[in-house]
Design an enzyme around this catalytic site. Structure first.
Site, PDB file in Angstrom:
ATOM      1  N   GLU A  36       3.491  97.751 -10.714  1.00 16.95           N
ATOM      2  CA  GLU A  36       3.310  96.946 -11.927  1.00 16.95           C
ATOM      3  C   GLU A  36       1.870  97.055 -12.426  1.00 16.95           C
ATOM      4  OE1 GLU A  36       5.731  96.138 -14.110  1.00 16.95           O
ATOM      5  OE2 GLU A  36       6.653  95.096 -12.426  1.00 16.95           O
ATOM      6  N   HIS A  37       1.729  97.226 -13.726  1.00 16.97           N
ATOM      7  CA  HIS A  37       0.420  97.326 -14.383  1.00 16.97           C
ATOM      8  C   HIS A  37      -0.403  98.521 -13.896  1.00 16.97           C
ATOM      9  CE1 HIS A  37       0.293  93.678 -16.879  1.00 16.97           C
ATOM     10  NE2 HIS A  37       1.045  93.129 -15.940  1.00 16.97           N
ATOM     11  N   ASP A  39       0.923 101.726 -14.742  1.00 19.90           N
ATOM     12  CA  ASP A  39       1.323 102.865 -15.578  1.00 19.90           C
ATOM     13  C   ASP A  39       0.239 103.210 -16.587  1.00 19.90           C
ATOM     14  OD1 ASP A  39       1.866 100.477 -16.931  1.00 19.90           O
ATOM     15  OD2 ASP A  39       3.588 101.306 -18.014  1.00 19.90           O
ATOM     16  N   GLY A 124      12.035  89.115 -23.929  1.00 20.13           N
ATOM     17  CA  GLY A 124      10.987  88.389 -23.224  1.00 20.13           C
ATOM     18  C   GLY A 124      11.259  88.153 -21.757  1.00 20.13           C
ATOM     19  N   GLY A 126      11.130  90.672 -19.342  1.00 19.13           N
ATOM     20  CA  GLY A 126      10.538  91.698 -18.492  1.00 19.13           C
ATOM     21  C   GLY A 126      11.445  92.886 -18.257  1.00 19.13           C
ATOM     22  N   SER A 128      12.178  95.097 -20.720  1.00 18.17           N
ATOM     23  CA  SER A 128      11.774  96.133 -21.682  1.00 18.17           C
ATOM     24  C   SER A 128      12.744  96.293 -22.847  1.00 18.17           C
ATOM     25  CB  SER A 128      11.568  97.490 -20.987  1.00 18.17           C
ATOM     26  OG  SER A 128      10.531  97.390 -20.060  1.00 18.17           O
ATOM     27  N   SER A 129      13.054  95.176 -23.475  1.00 18.67           N
ATOM     28  CA  SER A 129      13.899  95.234 -24.664  1.00 18.67           C
ATOM     29  C   SER A 129      13.214  96.010 -25.784  1.00 18.67           C
ATOM     30  CB  SER A 129      14.252  93.822 -25.141  1.00 18.67           C
ATOM     31  OG  SER A 129      13.084  93.058 -25.378  1.00 18.67           O
ATOM     32  N   SER A 130      11.899  95.882 -25.900  1.00 18.88           N
ATOM     33  CA  SER A 130      11.180  96.576 -26.980  1.00 18.88           C
ATOM     34  C   SER A 130      11.250  98.089 -26.795  1.00 18.88           C
ATOM     35  CB  SER A 130       9.721  96.117 -27.046  1.00 18.88           C
ATOM     36  OG  SER A 130       9.044  96.374 -25.828  1.00 18.88           O
ATOM     37  N   ASP A 174       7.981 102.006 -19.410  1.00 16.51           N
ATOM     38  CA  ASP A 174       9.180 101.387 -19.969  1.00 16.51           C
ATOM     39  C   ASP A 174       9.972 102.381 -20.813  1.00 16.51           C
ATOM     40  OD1 ASP A 174       8.142  99.171 -18.779  1.00 16.51           O
ATOM     41  OD2 ASP A 174       7.611  98.129 -20.626  1.00 16.51           O
TER      42      ASP A 174
END
Length: 346
Positions: A36-37, A39, A124, A126, A128-130, A174
């Site tokens: 996590e964090h 990439d 929202g 986590g 990765s919908s975006s 993502d």
């Protein structure tokens, strides 16, 4: 669930446009087992696509108008293919406009089209919908208009759309996981070179479970960009003393400790987490290959408390979920997943 999503999206498209769509596309969300964090810190990550999707229904038109309809919130947006593109106040629109802008930058031409979309990827959370929205639209337009984009280019288009139009300086994980995900596989991704390999995601008698904290995060308001700026400052300070360090993967814990005073408390903690987390990804992959699931779980839990205490991107609700779950017999490990400040534990 997938068939129902497709049917509902197709029906919605026909109701809105009085036409049948030319094609339907599904774009998956993702989980990340560990990494996590890192990439955006030249590390390795271990994500996997999941069976939650954004569904797109599209149809070419004979005019210059592009129309978007978001079924789940009953909102729409239209523009001309000749418009100058810039971010707007409506955030969901920016993920789509960002993709169109990236295609323009690459001299990839699209004509007018109609699009409706719906999702089973919770916003929202986590998951990765975006990224699923960005890459799904890019993939759909690549197919519909025969743009000749590779899967890697589609992932990079999604990332740049998020940078320029959503204002989030995300890494590539993502988008890459959404585009390259395979059933029952996790992806070890080198975030510097984009080299990748697949590993079986079978966990024997164990399963991965997501728990929703019901705290909805947004990266823009969460401090995501602040963390990225902090580690960039830290890396430059480390490089000034240790010129052989090109990225955090070349940095050792001893270097961090030697510079603890110079880095200051906050930058020290951020850099300490990144170096530890890059090492933990390697440990997790070895545990997965050896089917040492207790070690995998232990590594995940160590990641969580690093995210909570060193990177400081957790929240009380997620800490509670992790602390409570690891006390249950049969639970091997737990951690926060995603950018932080809410979302899910895994």
């Amino acid at each position: 669930m997938k068939k129902q999503l497709v049917r509902h999206t197709r029906d919605y498209f026909q109701r809105i446009y009085n036409q049948v769509p030319d094609a339907i596309f599904l774009s998956p969300g993702r989980i990340n087992i560990i990494g996590e964090h890192v990439d955006y810190n030249d590390g390795f990550v271990l994500p996997a696509a999941i069976n939650k999707y954004v569904c797109f229904a599209l149809r070419k038109t004979n005019n210059d108008t592009i129309s978007f309809h978001a079924k789940d919130i009953n909102e729409s947006y239209s523009l001309s293919i000749h418009d100058n593109l810039a971010p707007v106040e409506t955030m969901w629109v920016n993920y789509l406009l960002g993709v169109l802008d990236e295609l323009k930058r690459r001299n990839k031409k699209v004509s007018g089209f109609q699009m409706a979309f719906s999702s089973t990827v919770p916003m929202g959370s986590g998951l990765s919908s975006s990224a699923a929205v960005e890459c799904g639209l890019a993939f759909a337009l690549n197919t519909l208009f025969d743009l000749g984009l590779s899967r890697q280019e589609i992932a990079l288009i999604g990332q740049q759309a998020e940078h320029r139009f959503a204002g989030v300086k995300c890494g590539i994980m993502d988008q890459f996981a959404s585009v390259f995900g395979k059933k029952n596989k996790v992806i070890k991704l080198d975030c510097t070179t984009l080299d990748y390999s697949y590993y079986d995601a079978h966990l024997g008698d164990y399963s991965l479970l997501l728990l929703d904290s019901c705290v909805k995060h947004t990266h823009l308001t969460s401090g995501y960009n602040d963390r990225r700026n902090e580690v960039e400052v830290g890396l430059k300070m480390i490089q000034s003393q240790f010129p052989e360090v090109h990225t955090f993967r070349h940095c050792s814990l001893e270097m961090i400790e030697n510079l603890k005073t110079e880095l200051g408390d906050i930058i020290y903690k951020r850099c300490l987490f990144v170096v530890k987390e890059i090492a933990r990804v390697g440990q997790a992959i070895a545990a997965l290959q050896a089917k040492d699931y207790p070690l995998l779980g232990q590594t995940m839990t160590e990641t969580h408390w690093g995210l909570s205490k060193e990177y400081e991107v957790s929240c009380p609700e997620i800490d509670f979920l992790v602390e409570t779950m690891v006390q249950h017999e049969g639970v091997l490990g737990s951690r926060m997943m995603g950018g932080g400040f809410g979302g899910c534990s895994i």
